[in-house]
Motif scaffolding. Sequence first.
Motif: not given
Length: 345
Positions: A108-118
């Motif tokens: 992909a030409q994109c990086l998906t950066v996901i922020e989750a909690g505990d």
Amino acid sequence: MKLEKQPLEKFLKDPAPHIAAVLIFGPDEGMVHERAGLISRAILGDGNDPFRLSELTGDDIKADPARLIDEARAIAMMGGRRVVRVTRVSDTHEGAFASLLADQKDGAQCLTVIEAGDIGGKSSLKRLFENASNAGAIACYRDEAAALPALITQHLKAAGLEIDRDAVAYLAANLGGDRGITRAELDKLVLYMGPMLQGGGKKVSLEDAMANVGDLAAIGQDDLCAAIGLGDLKGLERQIERNLAETNEISLIRSVARHFMRLHQVAGRVAGGEGLESAMTGLRPPVFWKAAEGFKNQCRRWNVESIGQALLRLTEIEAEAMRQHQFADTLTRRGLMEIAAMARR
């Protein structure tokens, strides 16, 4: 795949092109946000090109599940790899991310950066990212005592400051619950020290550290530890409520364990014939002067053997809380009450 230690350090600086998405999760929200920012800047630089950055929330994905893949497929107008940042996600979004990873399997030409909690050790979302070859999973647990001194020293060094060993020990004992709060408190200390001296940096002393980091949640933890050490069950009940509203159970248990290690150090010296005042003077960092009398009273209630029993019980509580994450709150409350009851005996 899991990203730990050396692979993680490399990825934070230069995200691998075959990784389509990375999940950053854990109880330390400050560290989660910090690492998401590092990864994004590694691709985008310090600029905020709106054609290369998209921001979504878990609610956005629920409202329009196709939007996630659409954003990941988009091509930047001026070229370059794009970043999609997604916040506030949970296991309920697993299907959307599974579709994304399947769609981006060939690169992909994109990086998906996901922020989750505990999200917990048994999280299906966590398993998805750990098992996918084109995804990464980064755990963010609260800074351990062994890692904190280096973090403190590096942060202050970047601001042109040196720091005494005693000051590092004090800060390490009173910070670490959240990476964001830790850095904010260190920034406050930098401001307190003022601009650098001509020809060299200032040196942070223990007194400087205590003057700045004396009013954190750590003081609340000191009150909790004092209630346990004195066998004050009513006071402990209030302190548990206050501390668990701000602090993770494991972090709180370890804070109590550090307190009992200090009691053990003093008790061992007293058992060897040293006076209580002298034994306390040898503690590093020293006991805060306002808490000195209460600490003495705790030392009079506990001996080496009983402190050893308390430390063993704290180890058991921590292990139970980590194994049974969903009952960590109850296990912590019950265990700390048991230890306080030992002081009353």
